[in-house]
Design a protein around this motif. Sequence first.
Motif, PDB file in Angstrom:
ATOM      1  N   ASP A 112     120.072 -16.470  60.180  1.00 20.21           N
ATOM      2  CA  ASP A 112     118.630 -16.423  59.943  1.00 20.21           C
ATOM      3  C   ASP A 112     118.380 -16.439  58.438  1.00 20.21           C
ATOM      4  N   LYS A 113     117.143 -16.656  58.053  1.00 20.80           N
ATOM      5  CA  LYS A 113     116.797 -16.838  56.635  1.00 20.80           C
ATOM      6  C   LYS A 113     117.153 -15.614  55.795  1.00 20.80           C
ATOM      7  N   GLN A 114     116.967 -14.443  56.342  1.00 21.56           N
ATOM      8  CA  GLN A 114     117.260 -13.222  55.591  1.00 21.56           C
ATOM      9  C   GLN A 114     118.760 -13.121  55.284  1.00 21.56           C
ATOM     10  N   GLN A 115     119.582 -13.434  56.262  1.00 24.71           N
ATOM     11  CA  GLN A 115     121.034 -13.386  56.035  1.00 24.71           C
ATOM     12  C   GLN A 115     121.456 -14.423  55.000  1.00 24.71           C
ATOM     13  N   ARG A 116     120.883 -15.619  55.098  1.00 29.83           N
ATOM     14  CA  ARG A 116     121.202 -16.657  54.104  1.00 29.83           C
ATOM     15  C   ARG A 116     120.783 -16.216  52.704  1.00 29.83           C
ATOM     16  N   ARG A 117     119.608 -15.636  52.596  1.00 28.51           N
ATOM     17  CA  ARG A 117     119.133 -15.162  51.288  1.00 28.51           C
ATOM     18  C   ARG A 117     120.054 -14.087  50.727  1.00 28.51           C
ATOM     19  N   GLN A 118     120.560 -13.210  51.578  1.00 27.02           N
ATOM     20  CA  GLN A 118     121.486 -12.173  51.103  1.00 27.02           C
ATOM     21  C   GLN A 118     122.755 -12.811  50.530  1.00 27.02           C
ATOM     22  N   HIS A 119     123.272 -13.792  51.245  1.00 27.42           N
ATOM     23  CA  HIS A 119     124.473 -14.486  50.749  1.00 27.42           C
ATOM     24  C   HIS A 119     124.151 -15.239  49.461  1.00 27.42           C
ATOM     25  N   GLU A 120     123.021 -15.908  49.419  1.00 25.47           N
ATOM     26  CA  GLU A 120     122.650 -16.651  48.215  1.00 25.47           C
ATOM     27  C   GLU A 120     122.439 -15.719  47.029  1.00 25.47           C
ATOM     28  N   LYS A 121     121.894 -14.544  47.288  1.00 27.57           N
ATOM     29  CA  LYS A 121     121.744 -13.554  46.222  1.00 27.57           C
ATOM     30  C   LYS A 121     123.118 -13.154  45.695  1.00 27.57           C
TER      31      LYS A 121
END
Length: 153
Positions: A112-121
């Motif tokens: 999901d978008k939140q998990q992707r954002r965490q990895h991208e962060k």
Amino acid sequence: MNALHLAWFLGSLLIVGLAGYALYLWRQVWARQRAQTQAERERQERIGGDLQILAGSLLEGQLPLIEGAIRIKVLLDNYDSQLSRDQRCEVFHLLFEATAEVPTHAAWKALDKQQRRQHEKRFNELELQHKAAARSAARWLLDEGLEQPRKRA
């Protein structure tokens, strides 16, 4: 005596025939060894060329730092394990290990978008922390590191 001469002749003929067959088999072994050596040389040249492209792309900003570091680390392991263990390449191993748990391909798309954002962060943090070292390692590979295996060969 005639039978003894015939036996000796047939025995000699058998030995010569077996020696010829052994020579034939050894020539096949030697040919396979040459082919394997040539294939390994071509593989090394191909991987070395790929490493040059990746290191250059990383330096020119054409390749994301994390992706480039992971690809370089994997290719280095296959190219020359001694070179891969060189202290100047340690940053590639560090970034590889720091991102080992990140899903790839279809698994990445399934996040999901939140998990992707965490990895991208996390990617951004790693990039800020290790960008200079990764660029320095890539420059060293291009200037010196990739020349060493050729000198050893």
